[in-house]
Design a protein around this motif. Structure first.
Motif, PDB file in Angstrom:
ATOM      1  N   LEU A 183      97.493  -2.308 -12.381  1.00  0.00           N
ATOM      2  CA  LEU A 183      96.206  -2.991 -12.282  1.00  0.00           C
ATOM      3  C   LEU A 183      95.083  -1.996 -12.022  1.00  0.00           C
ATOM      4  N   CYS A 184      95.363  -0.981 -11.210  1.00  0.00           N
ATOM      5  CA  CYS A 184      94.361   0.062 -10.973  1.00  0.00           C
ATOM      6  C   CYS A 184      94.127   0.885 -12.238  1.00  0.00           C
ATOM      7  N   ARG A 185      95.193   1.251 -12.909  1.00  0.00           N
ATOM      8  CA  ARG A 185      95.070   2.085 -14.108  1.00  0.00           C
ATOM      9  C   ARG A 185      94.300   1.369 -15.218  1.00  0.00           C
ATOM     10  N   HIS A 186      94.429   0.060 -15.294  1.00  0.00           N
ATOM     11  CA  HIS A 186      93.757  -0.706 -16.345  1.00  0.00           C
ATOM     12  C   HIS A 186      92.405  -1.248 -15.892  1.00  0.00           C
ATOM     13  N   GLY A 187      91.936  -0.802 -14.747  1.00  0.00           N
ATOM     14  CA  GLY A 187      90.601  -1.166 -14.310  1.00  0.00           C
ATOM     15  C   GLY A 187      90.436  -2.584 -13.813  1.00  0.00           C
ATOM     16  N   VAL A 188      91.544  -3.226 -13.430  1.00  0.00           N
ATOM     17  CA  VAL A 188      91.475  -4.605 -12.953  1.00  0.00           C
ATOM     18  C   VAL A 188      91.036  -4.661 -11.500  1.00  0.00           C
ATOM     19  N   THR A 189      91.499  -3.733 -10.702  1.00  0.00           N
ATOM     20  CA  THR A 189      91.161  -3.719  -9.288  1.00  0.00           C
ATOM     21  C   THR A 189      91.086  -2.286  -8.790  1.00  0.00           C
ATOM     22  N   GLY A 190      90.546  -2.108  -7.603  1.00  0.00           N
ATOM     23  CA  GLY A 190      90.463  -0.788  -6.993  1.00  0.00           C
ATOM     24  C   GLY A 190      91.657  -0.514  -6.108  1.00  0.00           C
ATOM     25  N   VAL A 238      94.288   9.630  -9.946  1.00  0.00           N
ATOM     26  CA  VAL A 238      94.017   8.557 -10.902  1.00  0.00           C
ATOM     27  C   VAL A 238      92.714   7.865 -10.554  1.00  0.00           C
ATOM     28  N   GLU A 239      91.768   7.852 -11.481  1.00  0.00           N
ATOM     29  CA  GLU A 239      90.504   7.162 -11.276  1.00  0.00           C
ATOM     30  C   GLU A 239      90.484   5.939 -12.175  1.00  0.00           C
ATOM     31  N   THR A 240      90.011   4.842 -11.645  1.00  0.00           N
ATOM     32  CA  THR A 240      90.021   3.596 -12.404  1.00  0.00           C
ATOM     33  C   THR A 240      88.607   3.088 -12.609  1.00  0.00           C
ATOM     34  N   LEU A 241      88.473   2.205 -13.577  1.00  0.00           N
ATOM     35  CA  LEU A 241      87.164   1.611 -13.851  1.00  0.00           C
ATOM     36  C   LEU A 241      86.655   0.824 -12.662  1.00  0.00           C
ATOM     37  N   ALA A 242      87.555   0.113 -11.993  1.00  0.00           N
ATOM     38  CA  ALA A 242      87.132  -0.685 -10.841  1.00  0.00           C
ATOM     39  C   ALA A 242      86.650   0.197  -9.703  1.00  0.00           C
ATOM     40  N   ASP A 243      87.334   1.327  -9.474  1.00  0.00           N
ATOM     41  CA  ASP A 243      86.902   2.237  -8.419  1.00  0.00           C
ATOM     42  C   ASP A 243      85.540   2.838  -8.742  1.00  0.00           C
ATOM     43  N   GLU A 244      85.341   3.217 -10.011  1.00  0.00           N
ATOM     44  CA  GLU A 244      84.057   3.773 -10.396  1.00  0.00           C
ATOM     45  C   GLU A 244      82.925   2.744 -10.213  1.00  0.00           C
ATOM     46  N   ALA A 245      83.196   1.495 -10.571  1.00  0.00           N
ATOM     47  CA  ALA A 245      82.170   0.454 -10.420  1.00  0.00           C
ATOM     48  C   ALA A 245      81.847   0.236  -8.943  1.00  0.00           C
ATOM     49  N   ALA A 246      82.899   0.224  -8.105  1.00  0.00           N
ATOM     50  CA  ALA A 246      82.671   0.043  -6.670  1.00  0.00           C
ATOM     51  C   ALA A 246      81.858   1.193  -6.102  1.00  0.00           C
ATOM     52  N   ALA A 247      82.126   2.421  -6.558  1.00  0.00           N
ATOM     53  CA  ALA A 247      81.416   3.573  -6.052  1.00  0.00           C
ATOM     54  C   ALA A 247      79.946   3.551  -6.472  1.00  0.00           C
ATOM     55  N   SER A 248      79.699   3.111  -7.709  1.00  0.00           N
ATOM     56  CA  SER A 248      78.318   3.070  -8.199  1.00  0.00           C
ATOM     57  C   SER A 248      77.489   2.005  -7.475  1.00  0.00           C
ATOM     58  N   GLN A 249      78.162   0.904  -7.097  1.00  0.00           N
ATOM     59  CA  GLN A 249      77.454  -0.154  -6.376  1.00  0.00           C
ATOM     60  C   GLN A 249      77.213   0.220  -4.927  1.00  0.00           C
ATOM     61  N   GLY A 250      78.114   1.092  -4.394  1.00  0.00           N
ATOM     62  CA  GLY A 250      77.958   1.514  -3.009  1.00  0.00           C
ATOM     63  C   GLY A 250      76.853   2.514  -2.855  1.00  0.00           C
TER      64      GLY A 250
END
Length: 356
Positions: free
Chosen positions: A306-313, A344-356
């Motif tokens: 789920l992390c790898r596919h950008g579903v969750t952080g 491993v960096e995921t889309l969800a983690d990147e989105a969370a970081a940008s919003q933070g």
């Protein structure tokens, strides 16, 4: 936003949002008395079950893409027809994927400390695919210690070692029988295979770190449960085609939940895998020993996917994993690094970081 992505977005929002549902502001209705708090053990068990159900549902959505989950009810008649067909199977060699021919010899070789690298290399040399994969892994950065490439099977066996050899052997031998051509769910086979590999590694590590059982037997748990899922989906697709019925998320999820482990157990028996593998795949097995290793490993593999596919952080995934029983925090941290990796960096983690 397209029509196919909108329902999926709403699904993920419902699945991963935090907090409790907001109470309805109905007036004139007496609020019932709060239920007595659950006992600590009971509350922990319920929290673990909820976490597993969240992860299992999310994996199903991921594997069944691009079909959106619109909340259609389960087609119980189709699930019943699939169950009847699975039960009617004569679970022998003719009705199961062919057992890899080298499997008994290789299991005996890698489990016998007296077996020489030369003998093991001779067995592996009978299978060109296995030979190529072993040499490829032996030359990977994880194992290669010299600039000169490893071009000898005997050197590769010595370099990789028994633990690495077990992973290579099991993965390469099982992958060919997990292929499923499915136009409705084109990535089902690849997602299930990736999950099986991750679960196989996690189960082996969990058994080794916690002493729950033989790590090699635990490794086969992850692979056979993945094969069980493929066989269940194959049967479901066949029954749906015969009845000219569509397959929805609820139907597929129900069939997979109910029948993946029973079918995997039949595979383990037909392939003459170690007895602890059969026992751990039993739906009624107690949550201890290798059954616990499989349970934790499947959750770890799902969270990583789920992390790898950008579903969750990662923070959300780890919050669910921390609810699982029988896995101390230090062990969970080690397992997560082994399965998911630190980089491993995921889309969800990147989105969370940008919003933070």
């Amino acid at each position: 936003m397209t029509r196919t992505t909108a329902p999926r977005g709403r699904w993920w929002h419902r699945l991963w949002r935090g907090g409790r549902p907001r109470p309805r502001a109905d007036r004139g209705v007496e609020t019932p008395a709060a239920a007595a708090p659950a006992a600590p053990d009971e509350a922990r068990q319920q929290a673990a079950l909820n976490a597993e159900q969240h992860l299992q549902a999310a994996l199903c959505v991921l594997a069944l893409q691009p079909l959106p989950d619109r909340g259609e009810p389960c087609n119980t008649a189709l699930v019943a027809a699939t169950a009847e067909a699975l039960q009617a199977h004569q679970w022998g060699a003719r009705n199961l994927p062919r057992r890899p021919q080298l499997l008994p010899q290789l299991i005996q070789a890698v489990n016998d400390p007296e077996t020489s690298a030369r003998l093991t290399a001779a067995i592996i040399g009978q299978d060109p695919v296995l030979t190529g994969n072993l040499l490829r892994i032996a030359n990977s950065p994880a194992f290669r210690v010299q600039e000169r490439p490893v071009d000898s099977l005997q050197r590769a066996v010595t370099l990789v070692g028994h633990d690495g050899l077990r992973q290579v052997i099991s993965a390469v031998l099982v992958q060919p029988v997990m292929q499923l051509q499915c136009e409705v769910f084109p990535q089902f086979s690849s997602i299930v295979w990736e999950h099986a590999l991750l679960a196989s590694r996690a189960a082996s590590d969990h058994a080794r770190l916690t002493g729950s059982g033989d790590p090699f037997a635990a490794q086969w748990l992850g692979l056979t449960q993945g094969l069980g899922a493929v066989l269940v989906m194959k049967e479901l697709l066949q029954r749906a085609a015969e009845a000219a019925l569509p397959i929805h998320h609820g139907t597929a999820g129900t069939a997979l939940t109910q029948w993946t482990l029973p079918v995997a157990q039949r595979v383990a028996q037909a392939w003459e895998l170690p007895l602890p593998v059969h026992q751990a795949l039993d739906n009624n097995a107690p949550t201890c020993g290798l059954a616990l290793s499989l349970r934790v490993a499947c959750c770890l593999a799902t969270a990583s996917l789920l992390c790898r596919h950008g579903v969750t952080g990662q923070s959300q995934a780890l919050a669910l994993l921390e609810r699982l029983p029988g896995t101390p925090p230090a062990v969970l941290s080690t397992l997560w690094r082994r399965v998911h990796g630190r980089s491993v960096e995921t889309l969800a983690d990147e989105a969370a970081a940008s919003q933070g």
